[in-house]
Design a protein around this motif. Structure first.
Motif, PDB file in Angstrom:
ATOM      1  N   ASN A  91      40.850  32.442  46.258  1.00 29.40           N
ATOM      2  CA  ASN A  91      40.194  33.168  47.342  1.00 29.40           C
ATOM      3  C   ASN A  91      40.270  32.434  48.677  1.00 29.40           C
ATOM      4  OD1 ASN A  91      39.395  34.984  45.358  1.00 29.40           O
ATOM      5  ND2 ASN A  91      37.532  33.856  44.956  1.00 29.40           N
ATOM      6  N   GLU A  92      41.130  31.460  48.761  1.00 25.30           N
ATOM      7  CA  GLU A  92      41.201  30.640  49.971  1.00 25.30           C
ATOM      8  C   GLU A  92      42.055  31.264  51.069  1.00 25.30           C
ATOM      9  OE1 GLU A  92      39.401  27.939  50.481  1.00 25.30           O
ATOM     10  OE2 GLU A  92      38.524  28.101  48.488  1.00 25.30           O
ATOM     11  N   CYS A  93      42.977  32.128  50.719  1.00 27.01           N
ATOM     12  CA  CYS A  93      43.925  32.658  51.696  1.00 27.01           C
ATOM     13  C   CYS A  93      43.888  34.187  51.691  1.00 27.01           C
ATOM     14  CB  CYS A  93      45.329  32.151  51.370  1.00 27.01           C
ATOM     15  SG  CYS A  93      46.597  32.819  52.452  1.00 27.01           S
ATOM     16  N   ALA A  94      43.447  34.761  52.802  1.00 24.55           N
ATOM     17  CA  ALA A  94      43.348  36.221  52.887  1.00 24.55           C
ATOM     18  C   ALA A  94      44.723  36.875  52.778  1.00 24.55           C
ATOM     19  CB  ALA A  94      42.653  36.622  54.183  1.00 24.55           C
ATOM     20  N   ILE A 149      37.834  40.281  49.268  1.00 28.95           N
ATOM     21  CA  ILE A 149      36.570  40.190  50.015  1.00 28.95           C
ATOM     22  C   ILE A 149      36.137  38.735  50.162  1.00 28.95           C
ATOM     23  CG2 ILE A 149      34.115  40.805  49.995  1.00 28.95           C
ATOM     24  CD1 ILE A 149      36.095  43.139  50.669  1.00 28.95           C
ATOM     25  N   TYR A 150      36.164  37.967  49.075  1.00 28.31           N
ATOM     26  CA  TYR A 150      35.748  36.564  49.149  1.00 28.31           C
ATOM     27  C   TYR A 150      36.642  35.770  50.103  1.00 28.31           C
ATOM     28  CZ  TYR A 150      33.016  37.549  44.888  1.00 28.31           C
ATOM     29  OH  TYR A 150      32.145  38.060  43.972  1.00 28.31           O
ATOM     30  N   SER A 151      37.934  36.061  50.098  1.00 30.99           N
ATOM     31  CA  SER A 151      38.831  35.327  50.998  1.00 30.99           C
ATOM     32  C   SER A 151      38.536  35.683  52.450  1.00 30.99           C
ATOM     33  CB  SER A 151      40.293  35.598  50.654  1.00 30.99           C
ATOM     34  OG  SER A 151      40.653  36.925  50.961  1.00 30.99           O
ATOM     35  N   LEU A 152      38.190  36.933  52.715  1.00 37.04           N
ATOM     36  CA  LEU A 152      37.842  37.326  54.088  1.00 37.04           C
ATOM     37  C   LEU A 152      36.528  36.684  54.529  1.00 37.04           C
ATOM     38  CD1 LEU A 152      38.948  41.070  54.017  1.00 37.04           C
ATOM     39  CD2 LEU A 152      40.027  39.194  55.293  1.00 37.04           C
TER      40      LEU A 152
END
Length: 189
Positions: A91-94, A149-152
């Protein structure tokens, strides 16, 4: 599921790791979760305090460890679609999350078409096994959506609660949100 890393025995250590990753002391997290003292937090992290879903969710919210809230839902079986959480590293990179979402949507679209054909062919009295591979592919959209969602949240400061509130307002206007309890009772009487 003995070898499953997602079990209640590991939850205190996961909570400690999330607290440390958030840069919070035991004293700080104690205050954030409702004025608990450092001793109580130590007991939680050492598996000596009874864990409740409410405590765990509040803890992980304060640590901004949203995937871990998914873990709480999974471990406490709070929802039938609760599954093992997504690795936070995913989830680090959108941009990668969007690429993954597109891929998952394409596969889910094909799976949905297969499922539609199966449903069309499935007649009363005809028993066939559910097309689980297709259903699993559709189910994968839940994780892909959360990853995006988490990445954003992490990369662009998306406010999840604001997003949920906006969706709810629109769903109410469009009349697709679940009716209030009183409305459901009135219909069923």
């Amino acid at each position: 599921m003995e070898n499953n890393p997602y079990n209640m025995r590991n939850l205190p250590q996961i909570m400690r790791s999330a607290r440390k990753a958030a840069g919070l002391s035991q004293y700080q997290i104690g205050k954030l979760i409702g004025g608990k003292d450092q001793r109580y937090v130590s007991d939680v992290e050492n598996g000596l305090a009874k864990l409740t879903p409410e405590l765990c969710i509040k803890w992980f919210e304060k640590c901004a460890a949203y995937e871990h809230i998914d873990l709480v839902h999974y471990l406490f079986k709070l929802h039938p679609t609760a599954a093992a959480p997504i690795d936070p590293a995913l989830n680090e990179c959108a941009s990668n999350a969007v690429i993954n979402m597109v891929h998952q949507l394409e596969e889910a679209l094909q799976a949905t078409k297969h499922l539609a054909r199966w449903l069309t062919d499935n007649r009363p009295g005809k028993t066939e096994e559910l097309p689980m591979a297709d259903i699993k592919q559709i189910f994968d959209l839940i994780a892909a959506n959360k990853t995006l969602i988490y990445s954003l949240v992490r990369t662009h400061g998306l406010k999840m609660q604001e997003l949920a509130d906006r969706w709810t307002r629109k769903a109410l206007v469009d009349q697709v949100a679940m009716a209030k309890q009183e409305g459901r009772q009135a219909v069923s009487v």
